[in-house]
Design an enzyme around this catalytic site. Structure first.
Site, PDB file in Angstrom:
ATOM      1  N   GLY A  33       0.716  -1.035  -0.306  1.00  0.00           N
ATOM      2  CA  GLY A  33      -0.108   0.383  -0.051  1.00  0.00           C
ATOM      3  C   GLY A  33       0.944   1.180   0.378  1.00  0.00           C
ATOM      4  O   GLY A  33       2.335   1.100   0.909  1.00  0.00           O
ATOM      5  N   GLU A  35       1.904   4.305   1.063  1.00  0.00           N
ATOM      6  CA  GLU A  35       1.960   4.789   2.443  1.00  0.00           C
ATOM      7  C   GLU A  35       3.030   4.367   3.425  1.00  0.00           C
ATOM      8  O   GLU A  35       3.658   4.439   3.730  1.00  0.00           O
ATOM      9  CB  GLU A  35       0.897   5.951   3.729  1.00  0.00           C
ATOM     10  CG  GLU A  35       0.179   6.272   1.990  1.00  0.00           C
ATOM     11  CD  GLU A  35      -1.246   5.959   2.211  1.00  0.00           C
ATOM     12  OE1 GLU A  35      -2.225   6.672   1.706  1.00  0.00           O
ATOM     13  OE2 GLU A  35      -1.123   4.727   2.113  1.00  0.00           O
ATOM     14  N   TYR A 103      -8.855  -3.846  -7.627  1.00  0.00           N
ATOM     15  CA  TYR A 103      -8.688  -3.831  -5.908  1.00  0.00           C
ATOM     16  C   TYR A 103     -10.301  -4.408  -5.716  1.00  0.00           C
ATOM     17  O   TYR A 103     -11.190  -4.525  -6.427  1.00  0.00           O
ATOM     18  CB  TYR A 103      -9.315  -2.319  -6.056  1.00  0.00           C
ATOM     19  CG  TYR A 103      -7.925  -1.698  -6.492  1.00  0.00           C
ATOM     20  CD1 TYR A 103      -6.975  -1.600  -5.960  1.00  0.00           C
ATOM     21  CD2 TYR A 103      -8.175  -0.820  -7.584  1.00  0.00           C
ATOM     22  CE1 TYR A 103      -5.608  -0.965  -5.707  1.00  0.00           C
ATOM     23  CE2 TYR A 103      -7.229   0.521  -7.423  1.00  0.00           C
ATOM     24  CZ  TYR A 103      -5.872   0.220  -6.696  1.00  0.00           C
ATOM     25  OH  TYR A 103      -5.184   1.099  -7.139  1.00  0.00           O
ATOM     26  N   ASP A 104      -9.957  -5.092  -4.115  1.00  0.00           N
ATOM     27  CA  ASP A 104     -11.259  -5.451  -4.087  1.00  0.00           C
ATOM     28  C   ASP A 104     -10.799  -5.053  -2.550  1.00  0.00           C
ATOM     29  O   ASP A 104     -10.492  -5.450  -0.921  1.00  0.00           O
ATOM     30  CB  ASP A 104     -11.101  -6.968  -3.732  1.00  0.00           C
ATOM     31  CG  ASP A 104     -12.711  -7.288  -2.913  1.00  0.00           C
ATOM     32  OD1 ASP A 104     -13.644  -7.124  -2.629  1.00  0.00           O
ATOM     33  OD2 ASP A 104     -12.580  -8.583  -2.353  1.00  0.00           O
ATOM     34  N   ARG A 105     -11.576  -4.031  -2.395  1.00  0.00           N
ATOM     35  CA  ARG A 105     -11.028  -2.734  -0.731  1.00  0.00           C
ATOM     36  C   ARG A 105     -12.074  -2.292  -0.055  1.00  0.00           C
ATOM     37  O   ARG A 105     -12.022  -1.436   0.717  1.00  0.00           O
ATOM     38  CB  ARG A 105      -9.559  -2.196  -0.880  1.00  0.00           C
ATOM     39  CG  ARG A 105     -10.111  -1.088  -1.690  1.00  0.00           C
ATOM     40  CD  ARG A 105      -8.877  -0.390  -2.493  1.00  0.00           C
ATOM     41  NE  ARG A 105      -7.551   0.342  -1.431  1.00  0.00           N
ATOM     42  CZ  ARG A 105      -6.631   1.291  -2.219  1.00  0.00           C
ATOM     43  NH1 ARG A 105      -6.378   0.988  -3.055  1.00  0.00           N
ATOM     44  NH2 ARG A 105      -6.105   1.559  -0.851  1.00  0.00           N
ATOM     45  N   ASN A 166      -1.672  10.583  -6.651  1.00  0.00           N
ATOM     46  CA  ASN A 166      -1.628   9.801  -6.908  1.00  0.00           C
ATOM     47  C   ASN A 166      -2.896   8.952  -7.210  1.00  0.00           C
ATOM     48  O   ASN A 166      -4.035   8.741  -6.231  1.00  0.00           O
ATOM     49  CB  ASN A 166      -1.804   8.678  -5.676  1.00  0.00           C
ATOM     50  CG  ASN A 166      -0.217   7.281  -5.912  1.00  0.00           C
ATOM     51  OD1 ASN A 166       0.621   8.101  -6.191  1.00  0.00           O
ATOM     52  ND2 ASN A 166      -0.145   7.142  -4.784  1.00  0.00           N
ATOM     53  N   ARG A 168      -6.402   7.629  -8.689  1.00  0.00           N
ATOM     54  CA  ARG A 168      -6.679   5.994  -9.144  1.00  0.00           C
ATOM     55  C   ARG A 168      -7.473   6.295  -9.117  1.00  0.00           C
ATOM     56  O   ARG A 168      -8.909   6.139  -8.642  1.00  0.00           O
ATOM     57  CB  ARG A 168      -6.296   5.174  -7.835  1.00  0.00           C
ATOM     58  CG  ARG A 168      -5.307   5.068  -7.291  1.00  0.00           C
ATOM     59  CD  ARG A 168      -4.188   4.166  -8.598  1.00  0.00           C
ATOM     60  NE  ARG A 168      -2.625   3.958  -7.135  1.00  0.00           N
ATOM     61  CZ  ARG A 168      -2.013   5.382  -8.163  1.00  0.00           C
ATOM     62  NH1 ARG A 168      -1.609   6.222  -9.026  1.00  0.00           N
ATOM     63  NH2 ARG A 168      -0.664   4.973  -7.543  1.00  0.00           N
ATOM     64  N   ASP A 282       5.894   4.939  -5.275  1.00  0.00           N
ATOM     65  CA  ASP A 282       5.769   5.182  -3.139  1.00  0.00           C
ATOM     66  C   ASP A 282       7.635   5.049  -3.812  1.00  0.00           C
ATOM     67  O   ASP A 282       8.419   5.547  -2.147  1.00  0.00           O
ATOM     68  CB  ASP A 282       5.772   3.974  -2.901  1.00  0.00           C
ATOM     69  CG  ASP A 282       3.431   3.991  -3.719  1.00  0.00           C
ATOM     70  OD1 ASP A 282       3.460   5.012  -3.792  1.00  0.00           O
ATOM     71  OD2 ASP A 282       3.430   2.776  -3.506  1.00  0.00           O
ATOM     72  N   ASP A 318       5.436  -4.901  -3.519  1.00  0.00           N
ATOM     73  CA  ASP A 318       5.208  -3.574  -3.592  1.00  0.00           C
ATOM     74  C   ASP A 318       6.460  -2.855  -2.652  1.00  0.00           C
ATOM     75  O   ASP A 318       6.562  -1.516  -3.481  1.00  0.00           O
ATOM     76  CB  ASP A 318       4.289  -3.419  -2.342  1.00  0.00           C
ATOM     77  CG  ASP A 318       2.969  -3.173  -3.484  1.00  0.00           C
ATOM     78  OD1 ASP A 318       2.103  -1.940  -2.621  1.00  0.00           O
ATOM     79  OD2 ASP A 318       2.392  -3.719  -3.747  1.00  0.00           O
TER      80      ASP A 318
END
Length: 341
Positions: A33, A35, A103-105, A166, A168, A282, A318
């Protein structure tokens, strides 16, 4: 210096190698992720880095905290609340087939968090630098409110605020557009980080430049940086990454920075045979925060950030698993890739 980053970390499920998603009945599970990636980079460079998020009270949340601790990230500010951990799926592209992220958030623990859930006095204790991105305010109405609350609270305490814009497009679903939110958030930002699409889609500040790739005209990015700085008088500087996307495997990579007095441009790296570009931005942000606090000159800070991000393109996952010494070696001109014995 103590840095705090705030946002959502997710379970990352990736198809093996260059397979399509579920081409075989295997997915590689890690965490990632925006941050959190920055916090890991900074911890790897020896910076006192803390990460703030909201995680579910279950075994996956426990494993995530343990993974962050393994890199030396301070996890003492992480809250555990009801909800789920967001998931995202990654398919690595090759040649002319682009990488894909799904995404699945929805309804994750941090997406359900609301103003008042975080004790900012405690969260900002001892913090000198605060980092956030444009991803967190995109995931839900309450996360947006928390994001705005966080930068206001940071500024009240005299903490330097950096933000990677960022944009999205697949996340802004709850009724607010990105410019509606990000134009307000940017008022509290000291150091902005973006690419050309972020400036256009998050702030509504445009120049005549294509965002889909090809050769990039660096002169236009000076104009873009000046337009952003003119729109936000409190912003001290903006760094803009310059990605020339020739294919999924081959990118030209550089960046520029404007501090209102001078426009800086980094050296350009030709990155071929890309292993994983997710998290590349990032790693640039983490490198820039480190560089701005460890080098006297802005050119050196920018070169460190670009070199750090260049190296990330060679690392699966990541997180940018490199040291400051490795970044400095590449920034200093040693990009041969020869075996170190």
């Amino acid at each position: 210096m103590k840095v705090l980053t705030f946002g959502e970390i997710m379970l990352r499920l990736k198809s093996p190698g260059f397979e399509r998603l579920l081409q075989s009945a295997v997915l590689e599970a890690t965490f990632g992720g925006g941050e959190a990636n920055v916090a890991v980079s900074l911890a790897n460079y020896g910076v006192d880095a803390a990460y703030l998020t909201v995680l579910p009270e279950n075994d996956i949340g426990d494993a995530c905290v343990a993974e962050l601790r393994r890199f030396g990230v301070d996890t003492g500010r992480i809250l555990r609340r009801p909800g789920r951990m967001g998931v995202y799926y990654v398919e690595t592209g090759a040649n002319q087939r682009p990488s894909k992220v799904i995404y699945d958030r929805a309804d994750s623990a941090v997406a359900l968090a609301k103003p008042g859930d975080i004790d900012w006095e405690q969260a900002f204790a001892g913090v000198d630098w605060f980092h956030i991105t444009g991803i967190t305010p995109a995931i839900s109405q309450t996360a947006m409110e928390l994001s705005l609350e966080s930068v206001r609270e940071a500024k009240q305490r005299g903490i330097t605020v950096s933000c990677d814009l960022n944009y999205r497009k697949n996340l802004w679903k709850y009724g607010k557009t990105a410019p509606e939110v990000m134009r307000e958030l940017a008022k509290y930002v000291d150091v902005a980080i973006a690419n050309e699409e972020d400036c256009q889609k998050a702030l509504g500040i445009t120049i005549d430049v294509a965002v889909e790739g090809g050769e990039l005209d660096r002169a236009k990015y000076e104009q873009l940086a000046e337009k952003v700085l003119a729109a936000y008088p409190g912003m001290k500087m903006i760094a803009i990454t310059l990605r020339e996307s020739h294919s999924a495997d081959w990118n030209g990579w550089a960046a520029c920075l404007h501090d209102r007095e001078r426009f800086y441009v980094s050296k350009k790296y030709e990155i071929r045979d890309i292993v994983d570009r997710v998290g590349g931005g990032d790693s640039f942000a983490g490198g820039l925060i480190y560089g701005l606090n460890h080098y006297e000159g802005l050119q050196d800070a920018l070169e460190f950030a670009v070199a750090a991000s260049c190296l990330k393109h060679s690392i699966p996952g990541d997180f940018n698993r490199v040291t400051a010494a490795e970044v400095e070696k590449l920034a200093g001109g040693d990009g041969s890739g020869r075996v170190q014995r």
